[in-house]
Design a protein around this motif. Structure first.
Motif, PDB file in Angstrom:
ATOM      1  N   PRO A 161       0.809  -1.235   0.000  1.00 38.51           N
ATOM      2  CA  PRO A 161       0.000   0.000   0.000  1.00 38.51           C
ATOM      3  C   PRO A 161       0.837   1.277   0.000  1.00 38.51           C
ATOM      4  O   PRO A 161       0.395   2.303  -0.511  1.00 38.51           O
ATOM      5  N   HIS A 162       2.052   1.212   0.552  1.00 40.57           N
ATOM      6  CA  HIS A 162       2.888   2.405   0.608  1.00 40.57           C
ATOM      7  C   HIS A 162       3.422   2.813  -0.770  1.00 40.57           C
ATOM      8  O   HIS A 162       3.959   3.897  -0.930  1.00 40.57           O
ATOM      9  N   LEU A 163       3.283   1.926  -1.757  1.00 36.11           N
ATOM     10  CA  LEU A 163       3.787   2.251  -3.106  1.00 36.11           C
ATOM     11  C   LEU A 163       2.668   2.581  -4.101  1.00 36.11           C
ATOM     12  O   LEU A 163       2.931   2.786  -5.282  1.00 36.11           O
ATOM     13  N   ILE A 164       1.420   2.620  -3.611  1.00 38.72           N
ATOM     14  CA  ILE A 164       0.285   2.806  -4.534  1.00 38.72           C
ATOM     15  C   ILE A 164       0.463   4.036  -5.411  1.00 38.72           C
ATOM     16  O   ILE A 164       0.285   3.969  -6.632  1.00 38.72           O
ATOM     17  N   GLY A 165       0.826   5.160  -4.787  1.00 39.91           N
ATOM     18  CA  GLY A 165       0.942   6.411  -5.549  1.00 39.91           C
ATOM     19  C   GLY A 165       1.905   6.267  -6.714  1.00 39.91           C
ATOM     20  O   GLY A 165       1.555   6.533  -7.871  1.00 39.91           O
ATOM     21  N   SER A 166       3.116   5.802  -6.422  1.00 38.43           N
ATOM     22  CA  SER A 166       4.139   5.679  -7.475  1.00 38.43           C
ATOM     23  C   SER A 166       3.694   4.687  -8.548  1.00 38.43           C
ATOM     24  O   SER A 166       3.844   4.940  -9.743  1.00 38.43           O
ATOM     25  N   ILE A 167       3.152   3.551  -8.109  1.00 41.35           N
ATOM     26  CA  ILE A 167       2.763   2.507  -9.059  1.00 41.35           C
ATOM     27  C   ILE A 167       1.619   2.995  -9.952  1.00 41.35           C
ATOM     28  O   ILE A 167       1.654   2.822 -11.178  1.00 41.35           O
ATOM     29  N   ALA A 168       0.635   3.641  -9.339  1.00 38.13           N
ATOM     30  CA  ALA A 168      -0.514   4.114 -10.129  1.00 38.13           C
ATOM     31  C   ALA A 168      -0.085   5.194 -11.123  1.00 38.13           C
ATOM     32  O   ALA A 168      -0.472   5.144 -12.299  1.00 38.13           O
ATOM     33  N   VAL A 169       0.734   6.129 -10.659  1.00 40.14           N
ATOM     34  CA  VAL A 169       1.164   7.196 -11.572  1.00 40.14           C
ATOM     35  C   VAL A 169       2.013   6.618 -12.701  1.00 40.14           C
ATOM     36  O   VAL A 169       1.850   6.982 -13.870  1.00 40.14           O
ATOM     37  N   ALA A 170       2.908   5.663 -12.354  1.00 39.39           N
ATOM     38  CA  ALA A 170       3.733   5.037 -13.400  1.00 39.39           C
ATOM     39  C   ALA A 170       2.840   4.300 -14.400  1.00 39.39           C
ATOM     40  O   ALA A 170       2.989   4.454 -15.613  1.00 39.39           O
ATOM     41  N   ALA A 171       1.888   3.506 -13.878  1.00 44.53           N
ATOM     42  CA  ALA A 171       1.024   2.709 -14.762  1.00 44.53           C
ATOM     43  C   ALA A 171       0.239   3.611 -15.717  1.00 44.53           C
ATOM     44  O   ALA A 171       0.224   3.391 -16.931  1.00 44.53           O
ATOM     45  N   TYR A 172      -0.395   4.648 -15.153  1.00 43.19           N
ATOM     46  CA  TYR A 172      -1.219   5.512 -16.006  1.00 43.19           C
ATOM     47  C   TYR A 172      -0.365   6.361 -16.945  1.00 43.19           C
ATOM     48  O   TYR A 172      -0.767   6.646 -18.077  1.00 43.19           O
ATOM     49  N   SER A 173       0.829   6.760 -16.500  1.00 40.33           N
ATOM     50  CA  SER A 173       1.698   7.553 -17.371  1.00 40.33           C
ATOM     51  C   SER A 173       2.115   6.726 -18.578  1.00 40.33           C
ATOM     52  O   SER A 173       2.071   7.191 -19.718  1.00 40.33           O
ATOM     53  N   TYR A 174       2.521   5.486 -18.311  1.00 43.37           N
ATOM     54  CA  TYR A 174       2.979   4.660 -19.431  1.00 43.37           C
ATOM     55  C   TYR A 174       1.823   4.255 -20.348  1.00 43.37           C
ATOM     56  O   TYR A 174       2.014   4.081 -21.546  1.00 43.37           O
ATOM     57  N   MET A 175       0.621   4.112 -19.749  1.00 42.60           N
ATOM     58  CA  MET A 175      -0.545   3.817 -20.605  1.00 42.60           C
ATOM     59  C   MET A 175      -0.782   4.975 -21.563  1.00 42.60           C
ATOM     60  O   MET A 175      -1.138   4.792 -22.717  1.00 42.60           O
ATOM     61  N   ALA A 176      -0.570   6.191 -21.053  1.00 44.13           N
ATOM     62  CA  ALA A 176      -0.741   7.361 -21.914  1.00 44.13           C
ATOM     63  C   ALA A 176       0.362   7.435 -22.965  1.00 44.13           C
ATOM     64  O   ALA A 176       0.175   8.012 -24.034  1.00 44.13           O
ATOM     65  N   LEU A 177       1.509   6.834 -22.642  1.00 38.23           N
ATOM     66  CA  LEU A 177       2.657   6.915 -23.563  1.00 38.23           C
ATOM     67  C   LEU A 177       2.777   5.685 -24.467  1.00 38.23           C
ATOM     68  O   LEU A 177       3.808   5.509 -25.123  1.00 38.23           O
ATOM     69  N   VAL A 178       1.738   4.852 -24.485  1.00 36.94           N
ATOM     70  CA  VAL A 178       1.748   3.652 -25.340  1.00 36.94           C
ATOM     71  C   VAL A 178       2.110   3.988 -26.798  1.00 36.94           C
ATOM     72  O   VAL A 178       2.934   3.305 -27.408  1.00 36.94           O
ATOM     73  N   PRO A 179       1.539   5.067 -27.387  1.00 39.61           N
ATOM     74  CA  PRO A 179       1.883   5.371 -28.792  1.00 39.61           C
ATOM     75  C   PRO A 179       3.351   5.741 -28.989  1.00 39.61           C
ATOM     76  O   PRO A 179       3.835   5.753 -30.112  1.00 39.61           O
TER      77      PRO A 179
END
Lengths: 378, 123
Positions: A161-179
């Protein structure tokens, strides 16, 4: 005078640090990318604004009950939905009600691409262990390669749970950078001839098949990986609401109002959880690096497995390996990337419909992977 | 200066259990989706089972052999286009009765220019 000084000591100007400024700039960057370039705006706008909310400086530990980590604050109450893993299954319900599995049912062998493209999850898990993360932390970081924000948040909420912020931001950032991330890997691993492969059109799918898919999909995957039940249960339930055609009102609510409300709250709270004091650490930087690698490995896994399948397929049954990259989920961006790369090789070759099959299979695959990780590590 | 100088690999942290988890985990993902693949590959045949049996009983083995086989998307698209074009060609049935509608507007002080407020505007 004392009152004024006291007021000033509580203000943001007295409590601002370099970390706050950096995080505010990151938040502004997210909002800029979402509005200017329309990169995942439904996610990046709430997350970006959440970062601004979470990093507006104030006097912490003064009992004001303002911060997301302070018990009793409004943000903390909303954040419980993230910590307890409530929001991700609700988002999956909406995704299920939106998703059309027809292309997958019509050409079921493409399901396997969705499994192959989970390679990044397990390679990154090993990579994170090598870099000194604990076992549960490594699993939570690895799931970024599943390219599925709700799944990443769900697993992180249970294991780290202490890593949720970093993991969520990384996941969504890379999803946005898929192209940006996927095309070079796709071109590197395929030949011009392979990129021009035309696949046969999908067959029509009956209503019976569409109704049976969520029922048997849940039973088959749920029996193997019960840990994925909260996610897959809701995904398939949402899909049954859509395909049964008798619960139109419920399906409409799930795919419109419900998913919108949860996305707003999830985005804002995940963004606000990236407070500079907890987010700007070496660990977060490593998570970003590992997340990018995870995405790359997953993309490569899907493309290479499509090439492997082609060894056993002939003629019109051959698969264009570009659609393997869509197996990372990131619905529907990675399918769009496969389409645009296919069009570059042959302007008459439309791969979007075919790519949607591994794309939605990737959603199932990453949820199964998360369930397995939970079963092993909880 | 290398920004990632502080990154240190720790191979000792990697145990056999971790590798096992990765291998088993990946295999189970494959297994779950493989089961889905097998089931949905056979599903059209299962759904057409009764129809085939019925056709065989009725003495139509040729039809029974192809019953339940997939209709290609292109065929569906062709049928849909043909229906669309056919319906597009159809016209409403007209009564052929001529009618004359009144062209003049009926007078009302409410739509008269004379009583319009702009008539008395001030500058």
């Amino acid at each position: 005078m004392e009152g004024i000084l006291r007021f000033l000591s509580y203000s943001g100007f007295a409590n601002v640090t370099a970390g706050h400024i950096i995080m505010i700039l990151i938040g502004l960057g997210f909002i800029y990318l979402a509005i200017r370039y329309e990169y995942e705006p439904l996610l990046l706008v709430p997350i970006g604004f959440g970062i601004l909310i979470g990093n507006t400086p104030f006097m912490e530990h003064a009992g004001l009950q303002l911060g997301i980590y302070e018990e009793g604050s409004v943000l903390n109450y909303l954040y419980q939905g993230v910590l307890k893993g409530i929001y991700p299954p609700l988002i999956f319900l909406g995704i299920g009600a939106m998703t059309d599995f027809s292309t997958l049912i019509s050409n079921p062998k493409l399901i396997l691409l969705g499994a192959a493209a989970q390679l990044g999850i397990f390679t990154t898990y090993i990579g994170a262990l090598l870099l000194g993360f604990t076992n549960p932390e490594s699993a939570s970081i690895g799931i970024i390669g599943g390219a599925d924000g709700p799944t990443a948040i769900f697993l992180a909420s249970r294991l780290a749970p202490h890593l949720i912020g970093s993991i969520a931001v990384a996941a969504y950032s890379y999803m946005a950078l898929v192209p940006i991330i996927q095309p070079p890997i796709m071109r590197l691993l395929t030949t011009e001839k392979e990129r021009r492969i035309k696949m046969k059109p999908p067959r029509s799918v009956t209503k019976q098949e569409k109704v049976l898919f969520p029922i048997f999909g849940l039973l088959l995957t749920g029996f193997i990986a019960p840990g994925s039940l909260p996610l897959l249960g809701m995904l398939f339930f949402g899909n049954l609401l859509k395909e049964s055609l008798v619960t139109k009102r419920l399906a409409d609510t799930a795919k419109n109002a419900l998913i919108d409300i949860v996305t707003i709250i999830l985005g804002i709270t995940v963004g606000a959880s990236t407070q500079a004091t907890t987010f700007l650490t070496q660990q977060s930087m490593l998570i970003f690096v590992l997340g990018a690698l995870s995405f790359m490995f997953s993309t490569a896994g899907g493309v290479l497995f499509a090439k492997f399948m082609n060894i056993f397929l002939s003629g019109e049954n051959k698969i264009n390996p570009l659609i393997g990259a869509a197996g990372v989920s990131a619905v529907p961006d990675s399918a769009r990337v496969a389409q645009s790369e296919g069009l570059k090789a042959d302007p008459s070759n439309h791969l979007l419909m075919h790519a949607m099959a591994p794309n939605v299979a990737g959603v199932i695959g990453s949820a199964v992977a998360a369930g397995i990780m939970m079963s092993f590590l909880l | 200066m290398n920004l990632f100088l502080w990154i240190q690999l720790n191979p000792d942290a990697l145990k056999a259990d971790h590798l096992m988890l990765a291998v088993i985990g990946y295999s189970v993902v494959f297994l779950a989706l493989l089961l889905l693949y097998i089931f949905f590959r056979q599903l059209p045949k299962l759904l057409a089972f009764n129809l085939r049996r019925k056709l065989r009983k009725e003495g139509e083995p040729e039809k029974a052999a192809t019953a339940g086989s997939a209709v290609p998307g292109e065929v569906n698209a062709a049928i849909a286009t043909a229906i669309f074009l056919y319906l597009n060609e159809l016209h409403d049935h007209e009564t052929a009765v001529l009618t004359i509608t009144k062209a003049a507007k009926s007078y009302s002080p409410w739509n008269s220019k004379i009583y319009n407020v702009t008539h008395f505007r001030r500058f």
